[in-house]
Each structure stands twice: as structure tokens, then as C-alpha cells.
Enzyme design. Sequence first.
Site, PDB file in Angstrom:
ATOM      1  N   ASP A   8       0.965  -1.253   0.115  1.00  0.00           N
ATOM      2  CA  ASP A   8       0.065   0.096   0.041  1.00  0.00           C
ATOM      3  C   ASP A   8       0.894   1.199   0.005  1.00  0.00           C
ATOM      4  O   ASP A   8       2.126   1.195  -0.300  1.00  0.00           O
ATOM      5  CB  ASP A   8      -0.961   0.109   1.144  1.00  0.00           C
ATOM      6  CG  ASP A   8      -0.242   0.083   2.542  1.00  0.00           C
ATOM      7  OD1 ASP A   8       0.936   0.204   2.439  1.00  0.00           O
ATOM      8  OD2 ASP A   8      -0.968   0.213   3.637  1.00  0.00           O
ATOM      9  N   CYS A  65       2.691  -3.352   3.939  1.00  0.00           N
ATOM     10  CA  CYS A  65       2.241  -2.068   4.417  1.00  0.00           C
ATOM     11  C   CYS A  65       2.715  -1.658   5.777  1.00  0.00           C
ATOM     12  O   CYS A  65       4.093  -1.820   5.804  1.00  0.00           O
ATOM     13  CB  CYS A  65       0.678  -2.662   4.552  1.00  0.00           C
ATOM     14  SG  CYS A  65       0.230  -3.818   5.856  1.00  0.00           S
ATOM     15  N   THR A  67       2.384  -1.831   8.973  1.00  0.00           N
ATOM     16  CA  THR A  67       2.736  -2.806   9.944  1.00  0.00           C
ATOM     17  C   THR A  67       3.160  -4.281   9.348  1.00  0.00           C
ATOM     18  O   THR A  67       3.572  -5.199   9.976  1.00  0.00           O
ATOM     19  CB  THR A  67       1.546  -3.001  10.985  1.00  0.00           C
ATOM     20  OG1 THR A  67       0.293  -3.322  10.456  1.00  0.00           O
ATOM     21  CG2 THR A  67       1.462  -1.751  11.958  1.00  0.00           C
ATOM     22  N   HIS A  98       8.432 -24.859   9.152  1.00  0.00           N
ATOM     23  CA  HIS A  98       7.327 -25.392   9.769  1.00  0.00           C
ATOM     24  C   HIS A  98       5.982 -25.260   9.161  1.00  0.00           C
ATOM     25  O   HIS A  98       5.058 -25.904   9.412  1.00  0.00           O
ATOM     26  CB  HIS A  98       7.206 -24.770  11.340  1.00  0.00           C
ATOM     27  CG  HIS A  98       8.491 -25.593  12.164  1.00  0.00           C
ATOM     28  ND1 HIS A  98       8.324 -25.453  13.476  1.00  0.00           N
ATOM     29  CD2 HIS A  98       9.633 -25.968  11.766  1.00  0.00           C
ATOM     30  CE1 HIS A  98       9.841 -25.781  13.859  1.00  0.00           C
ATOM     31  NE2 HIS A  98      10.450 -26.371  12.956  1.00  0.00           N
ATOM     32  N   HIS A 133       5.247 -31.591  10.405  1.00  0.00           N
ATOM     33  CA  HIS A 133       4.660 -30.288  10.152  1.00  0.00           C
ATOM     34  C   HIS A 133       3.616 -30.219   9.226  1.00  0.00           C
ATOM     35  O   HIS A 133       2.869 -29.362   9.144  1.00  0.00           O
ATOM     36  CB  HIS A 133       5.883 -29.297   9.780  1.00  0.00           C
ATOM     37  CG  HIS A 133       7.106 -29.404  10.778  1.00  0.00           C
ATOM     38  ND1 HIS A 133       6.810 -28.471  11.950  1.00  0.00           N
ATOM     39  CD2 HIS A 133       8.261 -29.660  10.721  1.00  0.00           C
ATOM     40  CE1 HIS A 133       7.874 -28.766  12.750  1.00  0.00           C
ATOM     41  NE2 HIS A 133       8.823 -29.215  11.967  1.00  0.00           N
TER      42      HIS A 133
HETATM   43  C1  RB5 Z   1      -1.792   2.706   6.593  1.00  0.00           C
HETATM   44  O1  RB5 Z   1      -1.799   3.714   7.028  1.00  0.00           O
HETATM   45  C2  RB5 Z   1      -1.994   1.669   7.695  1.00  0.00           C
HETATM   46  O2  RB5 Z   1      -3.077   1.277   8.365  1.00  0.00           O
HETATM   47  C3  RB5 Z   1      -1.397   0.175   6.741  1.00  0.00           C
HETATM   48  O3  RB5 Z   1      -0.206   0.512   6.116  1.00  0.00           O
HETATM   49  C4  RB5 Z   1      -1.103  -1.069   7.556  1.00  0.00           C
HETATM   50  O4  RB5 Z   1      -0.434  -0.781   8.555  1.00  0.00           O
HETATM   51  C5  RB5 Z   1      -2.322  -1.649   8.013  1.00  0.00           C
HETATM   52  O5  RB5 Z   1      -2.194  -2.855   8.672  1.00  0.00           O
END
Ligand code: RB5
Length: 156
Positions: A8, A65, A67, A98, A133
Site C-alpha cells: 500500500d 504495508c 505494519t 514449519h 509439520h
Molecule cells: C496505513 O495507514 C496502515 O493502516 C497500513 O499500512 C497497515 O499498517 C495496516 O495494517
Amino acid sequence: MKIAIGNDHAGLELKNEILAHLQELGHEVVNLGTDSPESFPYPVSGYRVAKLVAEGGADRGVLICGTGVGISLAANKVHGIRCCVCSEPYTAKLSKQHNNSNVLAMGARVVGSELAKMIVDEWLDAEFLGGRHQTRVDMIMEIEEKQSLGASDALK
Ligand code: RB5
């Protein structure tokens, strides 16, 4: 290896670094993420990459993205996908050995680019160990299959 990559807006910079890294390693990379810094919903890229991997159009997928969480959640909704968010190489390696992960997710706001490259390298070098596994991965896939058929209890 043919690797699908997606991201993203938050993952754009890291996506570009990882894409170049994968190409330097000799992989064929299919870019299914956004190339704009404008807001872009992570489920779209997560779904595109997961679908291509699940259909056999790519060997593996890499998703980025902010996180790594949202995009991995989207990818894991696609049947056949085992997407793991990793912030260090050990989990990435074990997620292949695994759990036979076929998509790796990372957070651009969590890991730096050098660490991200190490994570990707460990994951790509690892091989699924099978055996006990395989039994457990089969159980995960059984949940998926039975749930989609509307079973009230997937596993005994
Ligand atoms: C975007 O602001 C953020 O929410 C996205 O990149 C991600 O971290 C969502 O899980």
C-alpha cells in the site's frame, strides 16, 4: 523463482527496495502493488498477490504495508494462502520450515530496509520440512476447507 510483490502507500519505499533486491538475486518479480504515494487500500494488493500465488501464477508472494498486519489479513482470506508477518529472520525462516508459508508480509514502519532484506533472504532460502509439520499444515487447510463448506466444527 517467480515472486509477486504488493504494497500500500505506507509500503511503497520498502517495496521498491525489496523489489530491486529480489531482481538482483535473479528472481522474476511481478509488481502488483501501488507505485503512488497516494493512499491505497492494502486489501487490494494483499488480494492480488495472494490470488496469483494461490492460482500458481507465482511461486511466492511478498507483501508490505505499514505494519504488515492488514495486508497479511487480506492475503490469508484467499484459500491456499499461508501468509506470515515477520519482523526478524528467525520467524521468517521457521514460517517456511514449519508452516510452509507461501506469502511473507512485513511492516515498513516496523523494519528497516537492511533488516527486511535479511528477512526475505532467510525466508527464500528456507525449505518446508514436511513430516509432522505437514500434518499440522494439513489441519490448517482442513479448517479452511470445512469452514468454506459451512461445517459447524472444522476439526475434531
Ligand atoms: C496505513 O495507514 C496502515 O493502516 C497500513 O499500512 C497497515 O499498517 C495496516 O495494517
